[in-house]
Scaffold this motif. Sequence first.
Motif, PDB file in Angstrom:
ATOM      1  N   CYS A 110       0.837  -1.189   0.000  1.00  0.00           N
ATOM      2  CA  CYS A 110       0.000   0.000   0.000  1.00  0.00           C
ATOM      3  C   CYS A 110       0.879   1.248   0.000  1.00  0.00           C
ATOM      4  CB  CYS A 110      -0.904  -0.012   1.237  1.00  0.00           C
ATOM      5  SG  CYS A 110      -1.900   1.475   1.418  1.00  0.00           S
ATOM      6  N   MET A 128      -0.160  -6.241   0.226  1.00  0.00           N
ATOM      7  CA  MET A 128      -1.468  -6.567  -0.354  1.00  0.00           C
ATOM      8  C   MET A 128      -1.290  -7.826  -1.194  1.00  0.00           C
ATOM      9  SD  MET A 128      -2.944  -2.754  -1.253  1.00  0.00           S
ATOM     10  CE  MET A 128      -1.724  -2.401  -2.507  1.00  0.00           C
ATOM     11  N   ASP A 149      -7.317  -7.516   0.176  1.00  0.00           N
ATOM     12  CA  ASP A 149      -6.430  -6.552   0.827  1.00  0.00           C
ATOM     13  C   ASP A 149      -6.490  -5.174   0.170  1.00  0.00           C
ATOM     14  OD1 ASP A 149      -5.518  -8.581   2.529  1.00  0.00           O
ATOM     15  OD2 ASP A 149      -3.812  -9.051   1.229  1.00  0.00           O
ATOM     16  N   HIS A 150      -6.915  -5.118  -1.075  1.00  0.00           N
ATOM     17  CA  HIS A 150      -6.976  -3.871  -1.838  1.00  0.00           C
ATOM     18  C   HIS A 150      -8.271  -3.109  -1.537  1.00  0.00           C
ATOM     19  CE1 HIS A 150      -3.649  -4.835  -4.684  1.00  0.00           C
ATOM     20  NE2 HIS A 150      -3.926  -6.051  -4.241  1.00  0.00           N
ATOM     21  N   TYR A 169      -3.629   1.211  -3.081  1.00  0.00           N
ATOM     22  CA  TYR A 169      -3.784   1.409  -1.645  1.00  0.00           C
ATOM     23  C   TYR A 169      -4.729   0.344  -1.095  1.00  0.00           C
ATOM     24  CZ  TYR A 169      -7.808   4.096  -3.349  1.00  0.00           C
ATOM     25  OH  TYR A 169      -8.953   4.493  -4.005  1.00  0.00           O
ATOM     26  N   CYS A 170      -4.585   0.094   0.201  1.00  0.00           N
ATOM     27  CA  CYS A 170      -5.289  -1.033   0.816  1.00  0.00           C
ATOM     28  C   CYS A 170      -6.676  -0.657   1.340  1.00  0.00           C
ATOM     29  CB  CYS A 170      -4.450  -1.606   1.951  1.00  0.00           C
ATOM     30  SG  CYS A 170      -4.409  -0.576   3.434  1.00  0.00           S
TER      31      CYS A 170
END
Length: 81
Positions: free
Chosen positions: A4, A11, A16-17, A26-27
């Motif tokens: 991230c 990730m 996780d995204h 980014y997560c």
Amino acid sequence: MKKCIACGMPMEKPEDHAQEDVSKNYCLHCAAPDGRMQTYKEKRENLLTFVIRTQGIDADAAVGVVETMMKDLPAWRRVKR
């Protein structure tokens, strides 16, 4: 494996995204409810809360930890503090 850009979390899987969208860099923890990436201010406040809760340090010490961590992350390198 992607990390991230806003918090450094690995990730590994779609979950996780942000919004399970692997094209986002980014997560899920750095996404606002509408799917956009949180602002610097939002992320800073969330990380302060997380660090205080998980590390057991006071708020003043947490500020130093969070700001040191964030300055090295790609999303925040150019943010004026």
